[in-house]
Design a protein around this motif. Structure first.
Motif, mmCIF file in Angstrom:
data_model
loop_
_atom_site.group_PDB
_atom_site.id
_atom_site.type_symbol
_atom_site.label_atom_id
_atom_site.label_comp_id
_atom_site.label_asym_id
_atom_site.label_seq_id
_atom_site.Cartn_x
_atom_site.Cartn_y
_atom_site.Cartn_z
ATOM 1 N N UNK A 119 -11.101 5.503 4.423
ATOM 2 C CA UNK A 119 -9.969 6.307 4.780
ATOM 3 C C UNK A 119 -8.896 5.985 6.106
ATOM 4 N N UNK A 120 -9.624 5.020 6.797
ATOM 5 C CA UNK A 120 -8.943 4.344 8.270
ATOM 6 C C UNK A 120 -8.201 3.151 7.871
ATOM 7 N N UNK A 121 -8.461 2.644 6.928
ATOM 8 C CA UNK A 121 -8.195 1.176 6.613
ATOM 9 C C UNK A 121 -6.423 1.337 6.083
ATOM 10 N N UNK A 122 -5.708 0.251 6.610
ATOM 11 C CA UNK A 122 -4.125 0.461 6.411
ATOM 12 C C UNK A 122 -3.778 0.005 5.238
ATOM 13 N N UNK A 123 -2.765 0.685 4.558
ATOM 14 C CA UNK A 123 -2.172 0.498 3.207
ATOM 15 C C UNK A 123 -1.429 -0.661 3.090
ATOM 16 N N UNK A 124 -1.299 -1.316 1.944
ATOM 17 C CA UNK A 124 -0.446 -2.663 1.897
ATOM 18 C C UNK A 124 0.579 -2.127 1.119
ATOM 19 N N UNK A 125 1.807 -1.732 1.853
ATOM 20 C CA UNK A 125 3.056 -1.375 1.002
ATOM 21 C C UNK A 125 4.295 -2.236 1.663
ATOM 22 N N UNK A 126 5.306 -2.396 0.860
ATOM 23 C CA UNK A 126 6.390 -2.982 1.159
ATOM 24 C C UNK A 126 7.070 -2.261 2.698
ATOM 25 N N UNK A 127 7.006 -0.920 2.563
ATOM 26 C CA UNK A 127 7.453 -0.392 4.025
ATOM 27 C C UNK A 127 6.768 -0.769 5.056
ATOM 28 N N UNK A 128 5.189 -0.810 4.914
ATOM 29 C CA UNK A 128 4.495 -1.144 5.947
ATOM 30 C C UNK A 128 4.661 -2.536 6.329
ATOM 31 N N UNK A 251 9.893 -5.901 -16.269
ATOM 32 C CA UNK A 251 8.718 -5.858 -15.787
ATOM 33 C C UNK A 251 8.592 -5.335 -14.126
ATOM 34 N N UNK A 252 8.098 -4.297 -14.044
ATOM 35 C CA UNK A 252 8.384 -3.941 -12.286
ATOM 36 C C UNK A 252 6.819 -3.647 -11.768
ATOM 37 N N UNK A 253 6.360 -4.481 -11.028
ATOM 38 C CA UNK A 253 5.123 -4.335 -10.432
ATOM 39 C C UNK A 253 4.965 -2.937 -9.670
ATOM 40 N N UNK A 254 3.889 -2.397 -9.712
ATOM 41 C CA UNK A 254 3.559 -1.365 -8.755
ATOM 42 C C UNK A 254 2.355 -1.400 -7.604
ATOM 43 N N UNK A 255 1.664 -2.543 -8.057
ATOM 44 C CA UNK A 255 0.501 -2.696 -7.250
ATOM 45 C C UNK A 255 -0.262 -3.903 -7.586
ATOM 46 N N UNK A 256 -1.473 -4.236 -7.001
ATOM 47 C CA UNK A 256 -2.350 -5.072 -7.290
ATOM 48 C C UNK A 256 -3.859 -4.622 -7.212
ATOM 49 N N UNK A 257 -4.717 -4.679 -8.228
ATOM 50 C CA UNK A 257 -6.058 -4.059 -8.329
ATOM 51 C C UNK A 257 -7.069 -5.512 -8.435
ATOM 52 N N UNK A 258 -8.257 -5.193 -7.826
ATOM 53 C CA UNK A 258 -9.429 -6.625 -7.830
ATOM 54 C C UNK A 258 -10.404 -5.827 -8.998
ATOM 55 N N UNK A 259 -10.914 -6.467 -9.710
ATOM 56 C CA UNK A 259 -12.001 -6.041 -10.929
ATOM 57 C C UNK A 259 -13.313 -6.179 -9.992
ATOM 58 N N UNK A 260 -13.985 -4.797 -10.200
ATOM 59 C CA UNK A 260 -15.337 -4.574 -9.425
ATOM 60 C C UNK A 260 -16.481 -4.574 -10.539
ATOM 61 N N UNK A 261 -16.304 -4.025 -11.597
ATOM 62 C CA UNK A 261 -17.521 -3.855 -12.429
ATOM 63 C C UNK A 261 -17.053 -3.970 -13.856
ATOM 64 N N UNK A 262 -17.583 -4.765 -14.592
ATOM 65 C CA UNK A 262 -17.223 -5.054 -16.031
ATOM 66 C C UNK A 262 -18.607 -4.725 -16.997
ATOM 67 N N UNK A 263 -19.414 -3.909 -16.321
ATOM 68 C CA UNK A 263 -20.675 -3.801 -17.257
ATOM 69 C C UNK A 263 -20.312 -2.823 -18.360
ATOM 70 N N UNK A 274 -0.170 -2.007 -3.007
ATOM 71 C CA UNK A 274 0.784 -0.815 -3.501
ATOM 72 C C UNK A 274 2.014 -1.198 -3.178
ATOM 73 N N UNK A 275 2.857 -1.157 -4.404
ATOM 74 C CA UNK A 275 4.358 -1.372 -4.262
ATOM 75 C C UNK A 275 5.394 -0.491 -4.852
ATOM 76 N N UNK A 276 4.597 0.221 -5.676
ATOM 77 C CA UNK A 276 5.446 1.573 -5.902
ATOM 78 C C UNK A 276 4.511 2.451 -6.673
ATOM 79 N N UNK A 277 5.065 3.652 -7.072
ATOM 80 C CA UNK A 277 4.309 4.554 -7.672
ATOM 81 C C UNK A 277 3.148 4.107 -8.745
ATOM 82 N N UNK A 278 1.962 4.243 -8.599
ATOM 83 C CA UNK A 278 0.972 3.615 -9.626
ATOM 84 C C UNK A 278 0.783 5.194 -10.571
ATOM 85 N N UNK A 279 0.803 4.819 -11.618
ATOM 86 C CA UNK A 279 0.528 6.040 -12.736
ATOM 87 C C UNK A 279 -0.383 5.789 -13.617
#
Length: 401
Positions: A119-128, A251-263, A274-279
């Motif tokens: 909750x306290x960690x900063x977000x990675x966005x283009x604005x920031x 193709x318009x990117x909205x963010x990046x995610x890292x895989x945590x679990x593939x079980x 986060x680069x845009x609205x992720x839906x």
């Protein structure tokens, strides 16, 4: 006991170095544990190094991080700034600054916060990131027509108003620009996975299509048919926009995610950028490798590639600085990451009175992503915003290879 402990504490404090040179595998989390004895204090190290670390989740070998401050990090001067002396050198009058000796290394490690600190960690966005880069050269962010910063003769930096802070290292292409700007599919079949939605708790898909997906949100993703993800893989989250005839989907990117679990069939990932609205029902693609060019400056050329604008990434008639456009030249034509192009209006005449259109440079732009037949560019300066599809472009500079 107190008398014994105080000298020991003083010895421990004086043994802590004032700086740390980042090595491969380092993270802010680990450095806080090593030097501050508490990994949850990693924001303190980040606070001391906002002019070095663009994004707290990515630090690079060779960066020198402050571990303690010799005074306030951001202080207001106690006295008025003295008036300039009568004799000022040419370089001072122009605001020149010396370019740092080295850029970022290719290797990067992300700081991995625990759930208790998310909750306290900063977000990675283009604005920031734009806000953090307050010392970027003026021409890069404001659309100033002076492009000296791209070619190296001078470096004009915005004043910080803070004592003891040096300008941030110049980077011709940022990692976030490479990943966030988007590209054309060129009609190719792409390995799309599917973003199913946030998971609360893990492995339970959220039903509502209005659920918020932000930085550090855990999401469920479905790999492409016949393919699998591995734990630790990074994927680009994208929305598939309109189709451009002959060039495929936008193709318009909205963010990046890292895989945590593939079980399970529905893999779990965490949003780390986060680069845009992720839906819900957006898509995922394998993350391309980003090769950092360092802090080199573009070199002017006289016989550059000539082509034309295809379209803007975002449909709009008038264009301004930082807008993203596509051009009809790519890898097969010798276009590379960091190339500088001019958008040029060609001269023409029509009618009985021979009304003439004067040739002019309408804009300058830099290539931030390259495909086989096309490239993505960010507009740096704009003098005529009415650039339409088919407007001529010409390569005027390249980064040293």
């Amino acid at each position: 006991m107190a008398a014994l402990l105080i000298p020991a504490l003083a010895t421990a404090q004086t043994s802590t170095p004032s700086t740390h040179t980042v090595r491969a595998g380092d993270t802010l989390w680990g450095l806080a544990r090593q030097y501050l004895n508490d990994p949850l204090l990693w924001p303190e190290i980040y606070r001391l190094n906002t002019l070095v670390v663009e994004d707290p989740h990515w630090i690079y070998p060779g960066e020198v991080l402050q571990l303690s401050s010799n005074g306030p990090v951001a202080s207001v001067p106690t006295a008025d700034t003295p008036a300039p002396t009568a004799t000022v050198s040419t370089s001072q009058a122009q605001g020149d600054a010396v370019s740092p000796d080295s850029g970022r290394a290719d290797s990067a490690q992300a700081a991995q916060p625990s759930e208790s600190e998310q909750a306290a960690a900063p977000a990675e966005t283009q604005v920031t990131e734009t806000q953090l880069n307050t010392t970027e050269p003026v021409g890069r962010e404001t659309g100033n027509a002076d492009l000296d910063v791209l070619f190296g003769p001078s470096r004009r930096s915005a004043p910080t108003g803070m004592a003891g802070l040096s300008p941030k290292a110049y980077h011709p292409i940022r990692r976030s620009e490479f990943y966030s700007s988007g590209f054309l599919s060129e009609g190719e079949s792409m390995p799309f996975g599917e973003l199913l939605g946030p998971v609360t708790p893990e492995q339970i898909r959220t039903v509502s299509d209005r659920a918020a997906i932000n930085i550090f949100t855990k999401i469920a993703v479905m790999p492409p048919t016949g393919a699998t993800y591995q734990v630790g893989d990074s994927v680009l989250i994208v929305r598939v926009d309109r189709n451009i005839e002959g060039w495929g989907k936008v193709i318009v990117p909205t963010g990046i995610a890292r895989i945590l679990d593939v079980s399970t069939k529905e893999n779990t990932a965490e949003v780390i950028a986060e680069y845009g609205a992720i839906r819900i029902d957006q898509f995922t693609l394998p993350l391309e490798k980003y090769s950092n060019p360092g802090n080199v400056h573009a070199v002017p050329i006289s016989d550059g590639v000539q082509g034309a604008l295809i379209a803007s990434r975002d449909p709009q008639d008038l264009k301004g600085p930082q807008d993203v456009v596509f051009i009809d030249k790519g890898k097969k034509d010798g276009v590379a990451l960091g190339d500088i192009f001019e958008v040029r209006r060609t001269s023409s005449s029509s009618g009985d009175r021979q009304a003439a259109t004067v040739p002019e440079v309408m804009a300058t732009m830099q290539v931030v992503h390259v495909r086989e037949r096309s490239a993505t560019a960010v507009l740096l300066t704009v003098t005529s915003p009415d650039m339409s599809p088919g407007t001529n472009v010409r390569q005027i500079a390249k980064l040293p290879s």
